[in-house]
Design a protein around this motif. Structure first.
Motif, short mmCIF file in Angstrom:
data_model
loop_
_atom_site.label_atom_id
_atom_site.label_comp_id
_atom_site.label_asym_id
_atom_site.label_seq_id
_atom_site.Cartn_x
_atom_site.Cartn_y
_atom_site.Cartn_z
N ARG A 192 0.87 -1.18 0.00
CA ARG A 192 0.00 0.00 0.00
C ARG A 192 0.90 1.22 0.00
O ARG A 192 1.63 1.47 0.96
N LEU A 193 0.87 1.95 -1.09
CA LEU A 193 1.70 3.13 -1.28
C LEU A 193 0.98 4.36 -0.75
O LEU A 193 -0.20 4.57 -1.05
N VAL A 194 1.68 5.16 0.03
CA VAL A 194 1.12 6.41 0.54
C VAL A 194 2.06 7.55 0.19
O VAL A 194 3.21 7.59 0.65
N ILE A 195 1.59 8.45 -0.66
CA ILE A 195 2.34 9.65 -1.00
C ILE A 195 2.00 10.72 0.03
O ILE A 195 0.83 11.06 0.23
N VAL A 196 3.00 11.25 0.70
CA VAL A 196 2.78 12.22 1.77
C VAL A 196 2.81 13.64 1.18
O VAL A 196 3.87 14.26 1.06
N ASP A 197 1.65 14.12 0.80
CA ASP A 197 1.55 15.48 0.28
C ASP A 197 0.87 16.38 1.31
O ASP A 197 0.66 15.99 2.46
N ALA A 198 0.50 17.56 0.90
CA ALA A 198 -0.09 18.54 1.83
C ALA A 198 -1.42 18.07 2.39
O ALA A 198 -1.83 18.50 3.48
N GLN A 199 -2.13 17.19 1.66
CA GLN A 199 -3.45 16.73 2.10
C GLN A 199 -3.38 15.51 3.01
O GLN A 199 -4.39 15.12 3.60
N THR A 200 -2.21 14.89 3.13
CA THR A 200 -2.08 13.68 3.94
C THR A 200 -1.99 14.06 5.41
O THR A 200 -1.05 14.76 5.82
N ALA A 201 -2.95 13.62 6.20
CA ALA A 201 -3.00 13.99 7.61
C ALA A 201 -1.89 13.30 8.40
O ALA A 201 -1.62 12.11 8.22
N GLU A 202 -1.24 14.06 9.28
CA GLU A 202 -0.17 13.50 10.11
C GLU A 202 -0.68 12.38 10.99
O GLU A 202 0.02 11.39 11.22
N ALA A 203 -1.91 12.49 11.47
CA ALA A 203 -2.47 11.45 12.34
C ALA A 203 -2.60 10.12 11.58
O ALA A 203 -2.36 9.05 12.15
N ASP A 204 -2.98 10.19 10.31
CA ASP A 204 -3.10 8.97 9.50
C ASP A 204 -1.74 8.33 9.26
O ASP A 204 -1.59 7.11 9.31
N ILE A 205 -0.74 9.16 8.98
CA ILE A 205 0.61 8.66 8.76
C ILE A 205 1.12 7.98 10.03
O ILE A 205 1.65 6.86 9.99
#
Length: 265
Positions: A166-179
């Protein structure tokens, strides 16, 4: 107090308040120090944390990258050897053997061992060895030079080796809590691994973009253990999660960096 003195006093107070605010802002955004794994504090963190089921399998298969461009395939080789997906045959890489190596040995003796290597991983990917080293290629009609591996390219490589990702691109919309939840949950479970892609200068290190696996999480310091695959220059370190997120929320060639959650089928 005279009017000029009052004006000077107000200006001085305003300047001091502004300086204090800037100092607080700088302190809040300052990169927190990284703690070397081999230090007393680093070893204590590993000893006390329970979120380390991935440490032993990854450390047991760890190897250093052979070239500056191989952080991606090195990480892939470590993860493949640790997870051992049954859907794919483990290769025997003969690229390091010389013709004379087998001269005096029985013909029935196989010198190689079944193991994924940096070279075997690259050989089975879409990206050629020359492209990994920066050979120009044509993408959408444009000539680009794209050395190493972008995160999405590494994700495709892992999938080609029968791994579920599962790839997750960490951009401005990616919540820190989810990461944070993704990383901590994965590091608390055996049988799956986290691979991170971050910019070294954004986390307080010298260098450019880098890829390595995570091996543990210490709740007391809210930090993760990065098994850096370039240990000659950057030994394994405990990195604050907030610092790692800052390093992942940076731009690569075509999109931001991020992380990959990996497991077998």
């Amino acid at each position: 107090m005279s009017k000029p003195c009052r004006i000077a006093s107000v200006l001085l107070m305003s300047s001091l308040l502004s300086a204090t605010a800037l100092a607080r802002e700088d302190a809040a955004t300052q990169v927190q120090p990284l703690v070397p794994f081999a230090s007393t504090e680093g070893l204590e963190r590993l000893a006390r944390t329970t979120a380390k089921p991935d440490f032993a399998p990854l450390a047991n298969q760890f190897e250093a990258q052979a070239t500056i461009a191989f952080c991606g395939p090195t990480t892939a080789a470590i993860v493949l050897n640790a997870l051992r997906p049954s859907a794919i045959e483990t290769p025997r890489d003969r690229s390091r053997l010389r013709p004379e190596d087998e001269r005096y040995l029985p013909k029935s003796l196989e010198l190689t061992v079944p193991r994924h290597t940096q070279e075997s991983v690259i050989a089975t990917g879409k990206k050629t060895r020359a492209q990994v080293f920066g050979e120009p290629s044509t993408v959408n009609g444009k000539v680009v030079r794209d050395g190493g591996y972008q995160l999405r390219q590494l994700d495709e490589l892992l999938k080609a080796h029968a791994l579920v990702t599962r790839l997750v691109i960490v951009d401005a919309q990616t919540a820190e809590a989810d990461i944070r939840r993704d990383l901590i949950d994965n590091l608390n479970r055996p049988g799956d691994v986290v691979i991170v892609n971050y910019l070294r200068t954004a986390v307080g290190q010298a260098g450019g973009g880098h890829i390595s696996p995570l091996a543990a999480y210490d709740a007391a310091t809210d930090s993760v253990l990065i098994l850096d695959v370039n240990p000659s220059h950057h030994p394994w370190v405990w990195m604050p999660v907030a610092t790692l997120i800052r390093g992942m929320r940076t731009r690569d060639v075509t999109e931001n960096r991020g992380y990959i959650l990996v497991q077998t089928r």
